[in-house]
Design a protein around this motif. Structure first.
Motif, PDB file in Angstrom:
ATOM      1  N   ASP A  95       0.834  -1.226   0.000  1.00  0.00           N
ATOM      2  CA  ASP A  95       0.000   0.000   0.000  1.00  0.00           C
ATOM      3  C   ASP A  95       0.858   1.261   0.000  1.00  0.00           C
ATOM      4  OD1 ASP A  95      -2.114  -1.730   0.499  1.00  0.00           O
ATOM      5  OD2 ASP A  95      -2.016  -1.442   2.670  1.00  0.00           O
ATOM      6  N   THR A  96       1.998   1.166   0.679  1.00  0.00           N
ATOM      7  CA  THR A  96       2.843   2.347   0.875  1.00  0.00           C
ATOM      8  C   THR A  96       3.557   2.757  -0.407  1.00  0.00           C
ATOM      9  OG1 THR A  96       3.035   1.716   3.195  1.00  0.00           O
ATOM     10  CG2 THR A  96       4.660   3.284   2.387  1.00  0.00           C
ATOM     11  N   GLU A  97       3.547   1.877  -1.418  1.00  0.00           N
ATOM     12  CA  GLU A  97       4.135   2.261  -2.702  1.00  0.00           C
ATOM     13  C   GLU A  97       3.380   3.450  -3.307  1.00  0.00           C
ATOM     14  OE1 GLU A  97       6.237  -1.977  -3.833  1.00  0.00           O
ATOM     15  OE2 GLU A  97       4.529  -1.351  -5.050  1.00  0.00           O
ATOM     16  N   LEU A  98       2.102   3.593  -2.961  1.00  0.00           N
ATOM     17  CA  LEU A  98       1.330   4.753  -3.413  1.00  0.00           C
ATOM     18  C   LEU A  98       1.984   6.049  -2.941  1.00  0.00           C
ATOM     19  CD1 LEU A  98      -1.219   6.189  -4.575  1.00  0.00           C
ATOM     20  CD2 LEU A  98      -2.333   5.746  -2.368  1.00  0.00           C
ATOM     21  N   LEU A  99       2.424   6.058  -1.687  1.00  0.00           N
ATOM     22  CA  LEU A  99       3.069   7.251  -1.132  1.00  0.00           C
ATOM     23  C   LEU A  99       4.355   7.570  -1.904  1.00  0.00           C
ATOM     24  CD1 LEU A  99       3.133   9.453   1.020  1.00  0.00           C
ATOM     25  CD2 LEU A  99       4.093   7.800   2.629  1.00  0.00           C
ATOM     26  N   VAL A 100       5.097   6.534  -2.263  1.00  0.00           N
ATOM     27  CA  VAL A 100       6.332   6.736  -3.032  1.00  0.00           C
ATOM     28  C   VAL A 100       6.001   7.301  -4.419  1.00  0.00           C
ATOM     29  CG1 VAL A 100       8.323   5.607  -4.091  1.00  0.00           C
ATOM     30  CG2 VAL A 100       7.576   4.921  -1.798  1.00  0.00           C
ATOM     31  N   GLU A 101       5.003   6.694  -5.082  1.00  0.00           N
ATOM     32  CA  GLU A 101       4.596   7.170  -6.416  1.00  0.00           C
ATOM     33  C   GLU A 101       4.236   8.659  -6.379  1.00  0.00           C
ATOM     34  OE1 GLU A 101       4.599   5.531  -9.138  1.00  0.00           O
ATOM     35  OE2 GLU A 101       4.393   3.381  -8.681  1.00  0.00           O
ATOM     36  N   ALA A 126      13.489   4.298  -1.492  1.00  0.00           N
ATOM     37  CA  ALA A 126      12.845   4.144  -2.803  1.00  0.00           C
ATOM     38  C   ALA A 126      12.891   5.460  -3.574  1.00  0.00           C
ATOM     39  CB  ALA A 126      11.403   3.668  -2.639  1.00  0.00           C
ATOM     40  N   ILE A 127      12.670   6.575  -2.873  1.00  0.00           N
ATOM     41  CA  ILE A 127      12.717   7.888  -3.527  1.00  0.00           C
ATOM     42  C   ILE A 127      14.149   8.194  -3.989  1.00  0.00           C
ATOM     43  CG2 ILE A 127      12.471  10.391  -3.201  1.00  0.00           C
ATOM     44  CD1 ILE A 127      10.192   9.744  -1.177  1.00  0.00           C
ATOM     45  N   ALA A 128      15.094   8.038  -3.066  1.00  0.00           N
ATOM     46  CA  ALA A 128      16.492   8.381  -3.381  1.00  0.00           C
ATOM     47  C   ALA A 128      17.034   7.493  -4.496  1.00  0.00           C
ATOM     48  CB  ALA A 128      17.355   8.256  -2.134  1.00  0.00           C
ATOM     49  N   LEU A 178       9.321  18.795  -0.059  1.00  0.00           N
ATOM     50  CA  LEU A 178       8.364  17.716   0.136  1.00  0.00           C
ATOM     51  C   LEU A 178       8.618  17.052   1.488  1.00  0.00           C
ATOM     52  CD1 LEU A 178       6.242  15.779  -1.185  1.00  0.00           C
ATOM     53  CD2 LEU A 178       8.180  14.439  -2.025  1.00  0.00           C
ATOM     54  N   ILE A 179       7.538  16.836   2.241  1.00  0.00           N
ATOM     55  CA  ILE A 179       7.638  16.045   3.469  1.00  0.00           C
ATOM     56  C   ILE A 179       6.697  14.853   3.309  1.00  0.00           C
ATOM     57  CG2 ILE A 179       7.260  15.971   5.971  1.00  0.00           C
ATOM     58  CD1 ILE A 179       8.006  18.917   6.111  1.00  0.00           C
ATOM     59  N   VAL A 180       7.218  13.657   3.555  1.00  0.00           N
ATOM     60  CA  VAL A 180       6.389  12.449   3.473  1.00  0.00           C
ATOM     61  C   VAL A 180       6.457  11.715   4.806  1.00  0.00           C
ATOM     62  CG1 VAL A 180       6.644  12.091   0.983  1.00  0.00           C
ATOM     63  CG2 VAL A 180       8.312  11.074   2.537  1.00  0.00           C
ATOM     64  N   SER A 181       5.388  10.995   5.117  1.00  0.00           N
ATOM     65  CA  SER A 181       5.410  10.191   6.336  1.00  0.00           C
ATOM     66  C   SER A 181       4.372   9.079   6.280  1.00  0.00           C
ATOM     67  CB  SER A 181       5.127  11.068   7.571  1.00  0.00           C
ATOM     68  OG  SER A 181       5.256  10.294   8.746  1.00  0.00           O
ATOM     69  N   VAL A 269      -3.669   7.908   1.195  1.00  0.00           N
ATOM     70  CA  VAL A 269      -2.712   9.009   1.365  1.00  0.00           C
ATOM     71  C   VAL A 269      -3.485  10.316   1.212  1.00  0.00           C
ATOM     72  CG1 VAL A 269      -0.706  10.181   0.354  1.00  0.00           C
ATOM     73  CG2 VAL A 269      -0.754   7.674   0.446  1.00  0.00           C
ATOM     74  N   SER A 270      -3.182  11.265   2.114  1.00  0.00           N
ATOM     75  CA  SER A 270      -3.739  12.605   1.947  1.00  0.00           C
ATOM     76  C   SER A 270      -2.607  13.613   1.985  1.00  0.00           C
ATOM     77  CB  SER A 270      -4.770  12.927   3.033  1.00  0.00           C
ATOM     78  OG  SER A 270      -5.899  12.076   2.879  1.00  0.00           O
TER      79      SER A 270
END
Ligand code: GLN
Length: 277
Positions: A95-101, A126-128, A178-181, A269-270
């Protein structure tokens, strides 16, 4: 009878008698024998030696007791990369791959990214790994998690700077595009915490020990001070939290507040864009 597996048993024998699902048996036998999925078939008459038989018996027992496969083999794939995992970190979820995308979509060229509560490092790495132009900082309050994450960055050849920090506490005056969590968001006492794989995962990575929104709230509020104007905040959350998280974002004056659905069609994700002063 304690151990169903004995020295001299062949892989084919064991596959037939395995006390766990076939797919799981294959993964565990592959782990013990160091054979690939194809080799397990082409070498199906290969016999296990005593050490392998004992190790495999133990793994089957642990699996029957509910321990997650990822912890048993010490590894999980995420975003096409391999991550080491121990019970000190959450097992990366598809599911968390959505956040990476989404992160990759919202990250400008040469952008600066912050991953809060990085755990195994899956999101940041994954991002880096995908965007070598990005400058990625990942933080976690757990020293043990940071050790795992650092190893994973090295293993995957990703440039990430790690920082031990309780949310924003150790961050100097710096600003991100960008901040992700993927913070702990399960409500205290939720029955899922005492079921399946979650029983074996670090509880502080799963729940805020409160209403499930407290970490999401801390991040939404703090992010406004650490984002550049027009910078984005993207957070993963629970299946029923999208409206509440959008409200947190709006209360903190984020713009273009929206949610995105995961592969199961659930708002997962929001995020929003930091308003200009
Ligand atoms: N998505 C995970 C689960 O439902 C929870 C992860 C988290 O709390 N960040 O098992």
């Amino acid at each position: 009878m304690h151990s169903v597996i004995q020295a001299g048993d062949t892989i084919a024998d064991i596959m037939q008698r395995a006390p766990v699902a076939q797919l799981e048996a294959r993964i565990l036998i592959g782990h013990v024998t160091q054979l690939s999925r194809v080799q397990l078939i082409t070498h199906s008459e290969r016999q296990l030696n005593l050490a392998e038989a004992q190790q495999l018996s133990r793994l089957f027992e642990q699996r029957l007791a509910g321990e997650p496969i990822a912890y048993l083999i010490g590894e999980r794939e995420f975003y096409g990369l391999s991550f080491d995992v121990t019970p000190a970190v959450l097992i990366p979820r598809p599911d968390t791959e959505l956040l990476v995308e989404l992160a990759l979509q919202y990250l400008p060229p040469q952008g600066r990214v912050l991953d809060m509560g990085t755990g195994s490092g899956a999101i940041a790495i994954a991002i880096a790994h995908t965007r070598s132009d990005a400058s990625v900082i990942a933080l976690d309050v757990s020293e043990q998690a940071l050790v795992i994450a650092q190893g994973n960055a090295k293993k995957n050849n990703a440039q990430v700077n790690f920082l031990r920090s309780d949310w924003f506490s150790a961050l100097e005056n710096q600003h991100f595009d960008l901040i992700v969590s993927n913070p702990p968001y399960i409500v205290a006492g939720d029955t899922h915490l005492s079921e399946g794989d979650l029983r074996f995962e670090p509880v502080d990575a799963l729940t805020d020990h409160a209403n499930g929104l407290s970490a999401l709230q801390i991040i939404s509020q703090g992010a406004t001070s650490y984002l550049k104007p027009d910078g984005w905040l993207l957070m993963e959350h629970g299946y029923d939290q999208a409206a509440a998280v959008r409200q947190l974002l709006s209360e903190n004056r984020f713009e273009e507040v929206q949610s995105w659905r995961d592969l199961a069609g659930i708002e997962r994700v929001s995020g929003g864009k930091k308003s200009r002063p």
